[in-house]
Design a protein around this motif. Structure first.
Motif, mmCIF file in Angstrom:
data_model
loop_
_atom_site.group_PDB
_atom_site.id
_atom_site.type_symbol
_atom_site.label_atom_id
_atom_site.label_comp_id
_atom_site.label_asym_id
_atom_site.label_seq_id
_atom_site.Cartn_x
_atom_site.Cartn_y
_atom_site.Cartn_z
ATOM 1 N N VAL A 346 15.305 -9.378 4.504
ATOM 2 C CA VAL A 346 14.457 -8.285 4.409
ATOM 3 C C VAL A 346 15.321 -7.217 3.780
ATOM 4 C CG1 VAL A 346 12.676 -6.673 5.890
ATOM 5 C CG2 VAL A 346 13.115 -8.988 6.262
ATOM 6 N N TYR A 347 14.189 -6.485 2.469
ATOM 7 C CA TYR A 347 14.846 -5.253 2.105
ATOM 8 C C TYR A 347 14.486 -4.294 2.604
ATOM 9 C CZ TYR A 347 17.026 -8.913 -1.120
ATOM 10 O OH TYR A 347 17.685 -9.896 -1.700
ATOM 11 N N SER A 348 15.196 -3.046 2.284
ATOM 12 C CA SER A 348 14.687 -1.526 2.546
ATOM 13 C C SER A 348 13.902 -0.982 1.620
ATOM 14 C CB SER A 348 15.806 -0.872 3.142
ATOM 15 O OG SER A 348 15.773 0.377 3.036
ATOM 16 N N ALA A 349 12.717 -0.449 1.883
ATOM 17 C CA ALA A 349 11.763 0.124 0.900
ATOM 18 C C ALA A 349 12.376 1.615 0.507
ATOM 19 C CB ALA A 349 10.457 0.546 1.295
ATOM 20 N N THR A 350 13.342 1.985 1.436
ATOM 21 C CA THR A 350 13.889 3.552 0.980
ATOM 22 C C THR A 350 15.545 3.263 0.792
ATOM 23 O OG1 THR A 350 14.598 3.450 3.633
ATOM 24 C CG2 THR A 350 12.380 4.339 2.963
ATOM 25 N N GLY A 351 15.968 2.231 0.462
ATOM 26 C CA GLY A 351 17.347 1.976 -0.170
ATOM 27 C C GLY A 351 17.215 2.102 -1.424
ATOM 28 N N GLN A 481 10.569 -10.872 -2.854
ATOM 29 C CA GLN A 481 11.182 -10.109 -1.693
ATOM 30 C C GLN A 481 10.264 -9.645 -0.583
ATOM 31 O OE1 GLN A 481 12.991 -6.989 -4.653
ATOM 32 N NE2 GLN A 481 14.686 -7.313 -3.250
ATOM 33 N N THR A 482 10.722 -9.730 0.591
ATOM 34 C CA THR A 482 10.003 -9.066 1.508
ATOM 35 C C THR A 482 10.829 -7.784 1.975
ATOM 36 O OG1 THR A 482 9.614 -11.130 2.762
ATOM 37 C CG2 THR A 482 9.453 -9.140 4.102
ATOM 38 N N VAL A 483 9.894 -6.508 1.798
ATOM 39 C CA VAL A 483 10.281 -5.261 1.839
ATOM 40 C C VAL A 483 9.742 -4.748 3.069
ATOM 41 C CG1 VAL A 483 10.468 -3.171 0.443
ATOM 42 C CG2 VAL A 483 10.555 -5.257 -0.834
ATOM 43 N N GLN A 484 10.453 -3.774 3.767
ATOM 44 C CA GLN A 484 10.181 -3.066 5.032
ATOM 45 C C GLN A 484 10.000 -1.593 4.618
ATOM 46 O OE1 GLN A 484 11.093 -4.419 9.011
ATOM 47 N NE2 GLN A 484 11.935 -2.602 9.197
ATOM 48 N N ARG A 485 9.143 -1.081 5.249
ATOM 49 C CA ARG A 485 8.868 0.442 4.757
ATOM 50 C C ARG A 485 9.653 1.179 5.914
ATOM 51 N NH1 ARG A 485 3.672 -1.626 3.949
ATOM 52 N NH2 ARG A 485 2.948 -1.475 1.400
ATOM 53 N N ALA A 486 9.644 2.555 5.941
ATOM 54 C CA ALA A 486 10.396 3.510 7.228
ATOM 55 C C ALA A 486 9.373 3.081 8.406
ATOM 56 C CB ALA A 486 10.376 4.812 6.690
ATOM 57 N N ASN A 487 8.100 3.016 8.294
ATOM 58 C CA ASN A 487 7.374 2.709 9.372
ATOM 59 C C ASN A 487 7.346 1.276 9.965
ATOM 60 O OD1 ASN A 487 5.817 1.471 7.628
ATOM 61 N ND2 ASN A 487 3.999 2.708 7.747
ATOM 62 N N GLY A 488 8.029 0.484 9.483
ATOM 63 C CA GLY A 488 8.223 -0.933 9.690
ATOM 64 C C GLY A 488 7.086 -1.782 9.343
ATOM 65 N N THR A 489 6.184 -1.461 8.333
ATOM 66 C CA THR A 489 5.435 -2.364 7.864
ATOM 67 C C THR A 489 6.019 -2.834 6.758
ATOM 68 O OG1 THR A 489 4.512 -0.658 6.487
ATOM 69 C CG2 THR A 489 3.299 -1.023 8.543
ATOM 70 N N ARG A 490 5.477 -4.151 6.222
ATOM 71 C CA ARG A 490 6.139 -4.836 5.338
ATOM 72 C C ARG A 490 5.248 -5.349 4.223
ATOM 73 N NH1 ARG A 490 10.026 -9.296 8.587
ATOM 74 N NH2 ARG A 490 11.273 -7.637 9.511
ATOM 75 N N PHE A 491 5.759 -5.459 2.933
ATOM 76 C CA PHE A 491 4.949 -6.175 1.880
ATOM 77 C C PHE A 491 5.923 -7.042 0.891
ATOM 78 C CE2 PHE A 491 7.198 -2.216 0.417
ATOM 79 C CZ PHE A 491 7.602 -2.316 -1.066
ATOM 80 N N GLN A 492 4.980 -7.775 0.026
ATOM 81 C CA GLN A 492 5.822 -8.431 -0.666
ATOM 82 C C GLN A 492 5.920 -8.128 -2.055
ATOM 83 O OE1 GLN A 492 6.942 -10.944 1.821
ATOM 84 N NE2 GLN A 492 6.833 -12.200 -0.027
ATOM 85 N N ALA A 493 7.165 -8.046 -2.718
ATOM 86 C CA ALA A 493 7.554 -7.423 -4.043
ATOM 87 C C ALA A 493 7.978 -8.847 -4.561
ATOM 88 C CB ALA A 493 8.515 -6.725 -4.231
ATOM 89 N N THR A 494 7.420 -9.059 -5.974
ATOM 90 C CA THR A 494 8.016 -10.092 -6.957
ATOM 91 C C THR A 494 8.411 -9.639 -8.183
ATOM 92 O OG1 THR A 494 5.515 -10.153 -7.992
ATOM 93 C CG2 THR A 494 6.234 -11.654 -5.872
ATOM 94 N N ALA A 495 9.238 -10.641 -8.790
ATOM 95 C CA ALA A 495 9.733 -10.236 -10.165
ATOM 96 C C ALA A 495 9.828 -11.331 -10.845
ATOM 97 C CB ALA A 495 11.245 -9.784 -9.804
ATOM 98 N N ALA A 496 9.281 -11.217 -12.265
ATOM 99 C CA ALA A 496 9.133 -12.208 -13.113
ATOM 100 C C ALA A 496 10.577 -13.182 -13.343
ATOM 101 C CB ALA A 496 8.772 -12.015 -14.639
ATOM 102 N N VAL A 497 10.511 -14.249 -13.622
ATOM 103 C CA VAL A 497 11.834 -15.243 -13.436
ATOM 104 C C VAL A 497 11.833 -15.762 -14.906
ATOM 105 C CG1 VAL A 497 12.465 -17.421 -12.747
ATOM 106 C CG2 VAL A 497 11.165 -16.073 -11.123
#
Length: 864
Positions: A346-351, A481-497
């Motif tokens: 899980v990746y950090s949205a604030t990193g 990527q599964t990304v977690q915000r500072a408030n603990g909620t999560r979202f999916q981010a994708t990158a083209a391959v």
């Protein structure tokens, strides 16, 4: 219609052809008169050695080296388009490999239904399967005619008739036979330079031909060098205009549409040496190498909002449209000790983050590069036996390799570790042929001997896909990527391959497949009585991958008088699936239909486990039934008129299916069947026999040659009416209604060329009026059905004036598209702010006249 007065254009063309005839002049020298009366002997469509163009039972056009020399372009495909109205080609700018290997069409049929011969021997195919080509050519794999420079040709014969029973696979639309020069002395040098009226599209071409004696035989060599620059007819894009307002230094325009940058050289050899008085050894071959480059679409560094699009003329303007970043944000910092239920980090949205703009701050336009290498050689032994049998034993090999690279791009899924230049892999087509042909004139009591021709052929074809650099196809760690915000909620981010623009060929795409075929034919032709010619041909072919096929042809000609004859024929034909269609296997990863996770789309072979799971069947030949009939009017050798009707029905035509979505249950089932990458698959497609068409039309050719005392005049008027219809869609997944409509609509129904050359020994004038009828595009499909635009008919005029100096040197100046005509502009999906579509395009690639506009040139020649 265009702004230029058609009356003025037609008057100019007619003036060139008619005015000199009004001058009453004495007869020319006897040698010139005899040359004008002489008719060309044909070697295509018949295996007799005494048939002329007007005596043929099938329509054959013969173009000499002099005909080729009067063309404004030395490019063979452009020459054929000017000479044969039923021959067409499209630009296909920005359409992957189709930008470099332009697919020609003949009589409304695709390039792999045209058989191309060099000195009567089959030319190998290009390695490119036209997956990204136009609707008519999509999925086809034909020869690359650009590999043959016109300076190497002594004549071109175009058989406008189905001939699979005589020549084998591919000869459904017709046959183009390229005859190489065989002069054994002399040196010819040529140089040509030109550019468009707009000042771009610079074109430098250098060519030479030399002949030498080789004992009692000859050795002839031709060479050509080409350096072409891209011309651009795109406008700005709505997103790039908005980016400039934000201070982003976006190129203007950000994406260019036109011919590719092209630097190429080609060499052709033709030779023969007698063994004795009646036999000879011969060899001919070619080598070609080309480096080409074309733009792909511009990628935005940041998001912008642009004014809305107008979907159709007079329609409402849509609401403002948001254009997101072309490459999304990559999150670099995984949260220690935190994983998803599937065990992924899980990746950090604030990193820390990575943006493509760190590498390309102004955005980027990927540059697609192609290196095309072509080699072909034929060696043979031919002659005549003591009892009168002609024979020809030959062996041939050919290879075409296309190597792809991409620069000024990245693999987003690799994040900051991505390179910006990629080797994408290669495509290769190899062919080997062995042929034995024989013919014998047998006296059986008819008006002429019965010509009995027969032959055997063995052919091996191999298709190879070579792997690219790992970075060009890799599914990097940031693909999803599964990304977690500072408030603990999560979202999916994708990158083209893969390399952004064109992912490279990965391990699942590598292919190396071959097939063998064996053939035998017999061809009989005779004059039953002096006025009646009858021909019968039959051919058997066996292919190792799909079995056997038998085809036949009957042709006849009846002459009422020396000046009037009728002719007709009926034949069956076939086109074997090409190696590329049979063995193409590729996996590319994207985000179709708004998907938020990468989806691997696999093109699989029809005989694969995955293909059979989704209903594929072994490819079978496309089959055809064609008939034609016409009249030949030839009051003299100088005036000829031919009119021929044709009707061609082709069934089991090959296409690529629409993608099948793979469910989790199907992934498991495929895994149980031994498919190693089953759980990576999101979509699957394959080649299949999917639809049928009927093409019918009329060819009319009028030619006239005259002597005027101080020179000669050659005039031709050639016209074609052609109409194709999709008669059946046997697999709706294989061909959409939209593609079917475009097959019918994007080839002009009418084309005509009026050409006149006046030659007065020391100087000449050539004029050419081209006409192309309207086309209709169905490129967008909405919920209410396809949106339609009809593009109007077009006239263009070419003019060249040349002179000979000191009997050795030639100087000419000319213009293609003298009056700077352009096709109608696209009117659908236009952004008012730029006057163009979202890509910046303003013209349709299917335009039969292209969209370069006027082009001037000068050329110099010398003979020694």
């Amino acid at each position: 219609m265009k702004s230029m007065h058609l009356v003025s254009r037609a008057a100019l063309a007619v003036a060139l052809g008619v005015a000199p005839q009004l001058m009453a002049m004495p007869a020319m020298a006897q040698a010139v008169e005899e040359e004008l009366d002489r008719e060309a002997i044909i070697v295509t469509g018949t295996r007799r050695v005494d048939r002329t163009v007007t005596e043929s039972a099938v329509p054959v056009d013969v173009f000499t080296a002099e005909d080729l020399a009067t063309q404004p372009s030395p490019n063979l495909q452009t020459i054929l388009r000017n000479l044969v109205p039923s021959f067409n080609q499209q630009r296909n700018a920005g359409a992957d490999g189709a930008s470099f290997v332009r697919p020609p069409t003949l009589r409304g049929l695709p390039p792999d239904q045209i058989l191309v011969l060099i000195n009567g021997k089959r030319m190998h195919r290009s390695a490119l399967v036209q997956v990204a080509g136009d609707s008519l050519s999509s999925g086809s794999q034909g020869p690359d005619l650009s590999q043959i420079p016109s300076v190497a040709l002594s004549r071109v014969e175009v058989l406008r008739d189905g001939a699979a029973a005589q020549y084998g696979s591919d000869a459904i639309a017709g046959v183009i036979n390229l005859g190489l020069r065989d002069n054994d002395d002399g040196l010819e040098l040529n140089a040509r330079y030109g550019q468009s009226y707009e000042g771009d599209g610079e074109d430098l071409q250098l060519s030479a031909n030399a002949g030498f004696k080789l004992g009692e035989g000859f050795f002839n060599i031709s060479g050509e060098y080409i350096d072409q620059s891209l011309y651009n007819r795109a406008r700005d894009r709505p997103d790039s205009a908005a980016l400039r307002a934000l201070g982003v230094d976006v190129p203007f325009p950000p994406t260019r549409y036109g011919q590719p940058d092209n630097e190429a050289y080609r060499i052709i050899i033709n030779s023969a040496i007698p063994v004795d008085a009646d036999t000879e050894l011969y060899f001919f071959g070619n080598y070609g190498y080309a480096d080409q480059a074309v733009d792909f679409n511009y990628r935005r560094p940041v998001a912008v909002t642009v004014p809305g699009v107008v979907a159709f003329p007079g329609g409402p303007q849509a609401a403002p449209q948001a254009f997101g970043k072309s490459v999304g944000t990559i999150y670099l910092d995984a949260i220690p000790g935190l994983q998803t239920a599937a065990g992924a980090p899980v990746y950090s949205a604030t990193g820390r983050t990575f943006e493509a703009s760190e590498v390309f701050p102004e955005g980027f336009t990927p540059i697609f590069l192609s290196t095309n290498e072509d080699v072909h050689g034929v060696i043979g032994y031919r002659g005549e036996t003591s009892f009168g049998m002609r024979f020809d034993l030959s062996a041939a090999t050919g290879r075409n390799r296309i190597r792809y690279e991409m620069t000024d791009t990245l693999n987003p899924s690799l994040g900051p570790q991505s390179p910006t230049d990629f080797y994408l892999g290669f495509l290769e087509q190899r062919e080997t042929n062995f042929n034995f042909d024989a013919s014998y004139p047998l006296e059986v009591g008819f008006a002429s001997p019965l010509n009995i021709a027969a032959g055997l052929e063995f052919r091996r074809e191999t298709y190879v896909v070579g792997q690219g650099d790992e970075a060009s196809w890799a599914i990097g760690p940031y693909a999803t990527q599964t990304v977690q915000r500072a408030n603990g909620t999560r979202f999916q981010a994708t990158a083209a391959v893969g390399a952004n623009g064109f992912p490279g060929y990965g391990p699942q795409s590598v292919a190396d497949g071959s097939r063998n075929s064996y053939s035998a034919y017999i061809d009989l032709e005779t004059d039953i009585v002096e006025a009646f010619t009858l021909g019968i041909a039959g051919r058997f072919d066996h292919f190792s991958d799909f079995g056997s096929t038998v085809n036949g042809k009957v042709s006849a000609r009846y002459a009422f008088t020396d000046a009037i004859a009728i002719r007709g024929n009926v034949s069956t034909g076939f086109r074997a699936p090409t190696p590329g269609q049979s063995f193409t296997s590729n996996v590319q990863t994207g985000f179709p239909n708004g998907s938020t996770v990468p989806v691997a789309t696999a093109t699989v072979t029809p005989d694969s486990v995955t293909g059979r799971f989704f209903g594929s069947e072994a490819l079978t030949p496309e089959e055809s039934v064609s008939f034609s009939g016409g009249v030949v009017i030839s009051p003299s050798g100088r005036l000829n008129l031919t009119v021929d009707y044709y009707n061609i029905e082709v069934t089991d035509r090959i296409a690529i299916t629409s993608p099948f979505n793979v469910t989790p249950a199907q992934q498991q089932a495929l895994s149980d069947l031994g498919v190693g990458n089953a759980f990576d698959l999101g979509q699957v497609n394959y080649f299949t026999n999917g639809f049928a068409t009927r093409t019918q039309g009329v060819d009319a050719v009028l030619t006239h040659r005259a002597s005027l005392g101080f020179g000669s005049l050659s005039t031709s008027l050639a016209g074609n009416y052609n109409k194709s219809k999709v008669t059946d869609i046997t697999r709706p997944a294989a061909i959409t209604a939209q593609r079917g409509l475009n097959i019918e609509g994007l080839t002009p129904e009418f084309r005509a060329v009026l050409a006149t050359t006046f030659d007065a020994d020391a100087w000449y004038v050539t004029g050419r009026l081209n006409y192309s009828g309207e086309i209709t595009s169905y490129n967008d499909v909405l919920a209410t059905g396809p949106t339609v635009q009809t593009f109007g008919d077009e006239f263009t005029f070419d003019l060249e004036v040349g002179a000979t100096i000191a009997e050795r040197f030639r100087l000419a100046a000319g213009v293609e598209n003298l009056f700077d005509e352009y096709p109608d502009r696209e009117l659908r999906n236009i952004y008012p702010e730029t006057g163009a579509q979202g890509s910046g395009r303003i013209y349709n690639d299917a335009s039969p006249i292209g969209y370069m506009g006027g082009f001037w040139y000068v050329r110099l020649g010398a003979s020694f």
